[in-house]
Design an enzyme around this catalytic site. Structure first.
Site, short mmCIF file in Angstrom:
data_model
loop_
_atom_site.label_atom_id
_atom_site.label_comp_id
_atom_site.label_asym_id
_atom_site.label_seq_id
_atom_site.Cartn_x
_atom_site.Cartn_y
_atom_site.Cartn_z
N ARG A 234 8.75 6.56 -4.16
CA ARG A 234 7.90 7.75 -4.36
C ARG A 234 8.10 8.34 -5.74
O ARG A 234 7.19 8.98 -6.28
CB ARG A 234 8.19 8.77 -3.25
N LYS B 38 22.01 0.18 -0.06
CA LYS B 38 21.55 -0.32 1.22
C LYS B 38 22.63 -1.16 1.90
O LYS B 38 23.51 -1.69 1.22
CB LYS B 38 20.31 -1.21 1.03
#
Length: 493
Positions: free
Chosen positions: A342, A268
Site C-alpha cells: 500500500r 515473514k
C-alpha cells in the site's frame, strides 16, 4: 503450436487425432462420421455410458488404415447451459489428451447449438492457455508442444482466421504475466523487470522509466521507504498505449511490483516465503494487459503505471514506527513493514492521478492475506468508489471466468486508518477487516473525484488458482478480465 481454420475436412489432411464435441443427450456429433465411418464411437458411448456431460470425455484408439489413429470426444454439457466459457474450459481440458499427437483436427461446430465464432475462439484460447508451462530451469527437456498442428473445422473458418489475431494478442499478454510471476527473484529483480517492460516498445507502447533520483525529487517517500533495505534500485514505470483519439483521456491501470517481499524488518515466517517472488503480480498483470492491448491494436488510450521495489531487511531498512511523507503530502506511520504494498501504491496512485490525469484508475495488487481468508482462491476482492465501474468489472469477470467480489468502503472503515503519530497508519491493529482497511488506505490517495477500483488478487494470482485452462503456478489472472473491460466499455467510446 500452429493453428489453422478450414471450412471442410479432407482425408488428405493426414491428421493422426480428431476431436469431436458432443452436446449432452444429442444423438449426433459434427465430424464423427467423417473420422469414424464404422460407428465404433457410438458403441463405445454405450459401453462407457458417455452422454456428453460437461467435463466428461472418451478416447478411442483405431487400428491402422482408419481415417485417424485417435478420436477424442469431449462432452459440452446441456444445450441450454453451453456458452463461451464452456468452450474455453473444454479447450483446456482437451489439451492434455493431445500430448502424443502431431496433427490434430477439431470439429468445432457442435451439433445441437447455434454455432458462433466466439465459441471457436474460446476453445482455441482455452487450449493454448493450458499449453503454457514454465520449465526454463529444468535440464531434462520434454517433447516440444510447439510442433503440434491443430486445424479447426468450422463453417466460420474465414472469420475465425481474422479474429484469431486477437486471441493471440490476449494469449501473449496472459503468458507474459505468467512468465513474470513465475520467474525467481534472483533472475527478475527491479532492473530486469524494467527491461521486460521496455520490450513492449516493439509493439508501439511508449515506456518511461523514473529512477530513484527522479522519485526523490517527486517526493515519493512512501515508495522509496520500502526499497531502503535492498541493493536493488526502485523505479516507477509509465507505459502508454495511444490507440484512441488524440484528445481522449486515457484509462489507467496501476500495479504493485514488489519483486520479492521478505516483509522487511517485520519479517515473514519462512514457510512459503519463496512464494513472495510473486508479490509483483499486480505489476505483471498491468504489463501483460499493455501487451494484449497493443498487440491487438486496441482503439483506446491506456496508461500502465507500476511501482517496482524489493522489500528486504537490512541496516538501512525501514523500521516499524518510522514516519514518511508521501508524494501527496500526507504523512504515514509505518506500523508494519510487511504492509508495504500500500505504500508503493500510495505514491503510484497519486502520481497517476495528478500527473497523468486519466479518466479512470484501476489498481491491482497481491495486497492482503485477509482477502484469501474472506474469498479463498476463486474470486478477487473488489473495492471501488464508483457503482458503474463495479458493474462493469463484475460483468467482465463473469464473462471471462476471472471473477471479482465487491467489498464495502465507508467512513466507519476510513477512520480506522487514521494514524496515532501521523495522518495515516499503514496497518491498523485490532480492528479486523484487513482487506477493507488496506483499500481505505489507498482511497486516501485517490479520493472521490475520479472513478477508481482496487482489485486485491492475493488469492488468485498464483499458487492455488488452477483450473481447466491453467496448470501453471502463476495464473495470469486479470489480463483477460481487464482486456474485456476495456474492449466492452472504453474502446471506441
Amino acid at each position: 503450436m500452429k493453428i489453422y481454420f478450414k471450412k471442410n475436412y479432407l482425408p488428405s489432411m493426414d491428421v493422426d487425432t480428431a476431436v469431436v464435441l458432443q452436446v449432452e443427450k444429442y444423438e449426433n456429433s459434427f465430424g464423427l462420421e467423417a473420422v469414424d465411418p464404422k460407428g465404433v464411437a457410438k458403441k463405445s458411448f454405450l459401453r462407457e455410458n458417455f452422454k456428453g456431460v460437461f467435463g466428461t470425455q472418451v478416447k478411442l484408439l483405431y487400428p491402422e488404415g482408419s481415417p485417424v489413429a485417435c478420436l477424442q470426444v469431449m462432452g459440452l454439457g446441456k444445450q441450454e447451459e453451453i456458452n463461451d466459457q464452456t468452450f474455453l474450459k473444454t479447450g483446456g481440458l482437451c489439451f492434455p489428451q493431445l500430448n502424443k499427437a502431431n496433427k490434430v483436427v477439431v470439429f468445432a461446430d457442435a451439433l445441437g447449438i447455434e454455432n458462433q465464432t466466439s465459441q471457436v475462439m474460446h476453445f482455441a484460447l482455452g487450449l493454448l492457455l493450458r499449453s503454457y508451462s514454465f520449465k526454463h530451469y529444468h535440464t531434462q527437456k520434454t517433447k516440444n508442444e510447439k510442433n503440434l498442428e491443430i486445424t479447426f473445422i468450422t463453417e466460420n473458418a474465414e472469420l475465425c482466421q481474422k479474429e484469431f489475431d486477437d486471441v493471440k494478442a490476449i494469449l501473449g499478454g496472459v503468458n507474459l504475466t505468467k512468465e513474470l510471476v513465475n520467474e525467481p527473484a534472483n533472475i527478475l529483480g527491479t532492473n530486469e523487470f524494467v527491461e521486460r517492460t521496455q520490450q513492449l516498445q516493439t509493439l508501439g507502447v511508449e515506456v518511461e522509466v523514473l529512477n530513484k533520483e527522479t522519485l526523490e525529487k517527486l517526493g515519493m517517500n512512501a515508495l522509496l521507504g520500502v526499497a531502503q533495505g535492498s541493493q536493488r534500485p526502485p523505479y516507477l514505470v509509465v507505459m502508454k498505449w495511444l490507440g484512441g483519439n488524440e484528445n481522449e483521456k486515457p484509462v489507467a491501470f496501476v500495479g504493485k511490483g514488489v519483486v520479492f517481499d521478505t516483509g522487511g524488518i517485520s519479517l515473514k515466517p519462512s514457510n512459503k516465503m519463496e512464494d513472495m517472488k510473486g508479490d509483483m503480480a499486480g505489476a505483471a498483470t498491468v504489463v501483460g494487459l499493455m501487451h494484449a492491448l497493443a498487440a491487438r491494436k486496441a482503439k483506446v488510450n491506456v496508461l500502465g503505471v507500476i511501482g517496482l521495489v524489493e522489500n528486504m531487511p537490512g541496516s538501512n531498512a525501514q523500521r516499524p514506527g518510522d514516519i514518511v511523507t508521501s508524494m501527496s503530502g500526507q504523512t504515514i506511520e509505518v506500523i508494519n513493514t510487511d504492509a508495504e504494498g500500500r505504500l508503493v501504491l500510495a505514491d503510484a496512485l497519486w502520481y497517476c492521478k495528478t500527473k497523468l490525469q486519466p479518466k479512470m484508475i484501476i489498481d491491482l495488487a497481491t495486497l492482503t492475506g485477509a482477502i484469501v481468508v474472506a474469498l479463498g482462491y476463486e474470486y478477487a476482492g473488489l473495492f471501488s468508489n464508483n457503482k458503474e465501474l463495479v458493474k462493469q468489472l463484475v460483468h467482465s469477470g463473469e464473462v471471462t471466468e476471472e471473477k471479482v467480489w465487491q467489498f464495502p468502503l465507508g467512513p466507519e472503515y476510513d477512520r480506522l486508518v487514521d494514524g496515532k503519530f501521523a495522518d495515516i497508519s499503514n496497518c491498523p491493529v485490532g480492528y479486523g477487516a484487513g482487506s477493507i482497511t488496506a483499500a481505505q488506505f489507498l482511497k486516501r490517495f485517490v479520493g472521490d473525484d475520479i472513478p477508481w477500483a482496487h482489485i486485491d488478487i492475493a488469492g488468485v494470482a498464483s499458487g492455488k488458482k488452477k483450473n481447466e485452462f491453467n496448470s501453471s503456478w502463476a495464473s495470469g489472472f486479470g489480463v483477460r478480465l481487464l482486456n474485456h473491460l476495456v474492449k466492452d466499455y472504453y474502446e471506441n467510446k
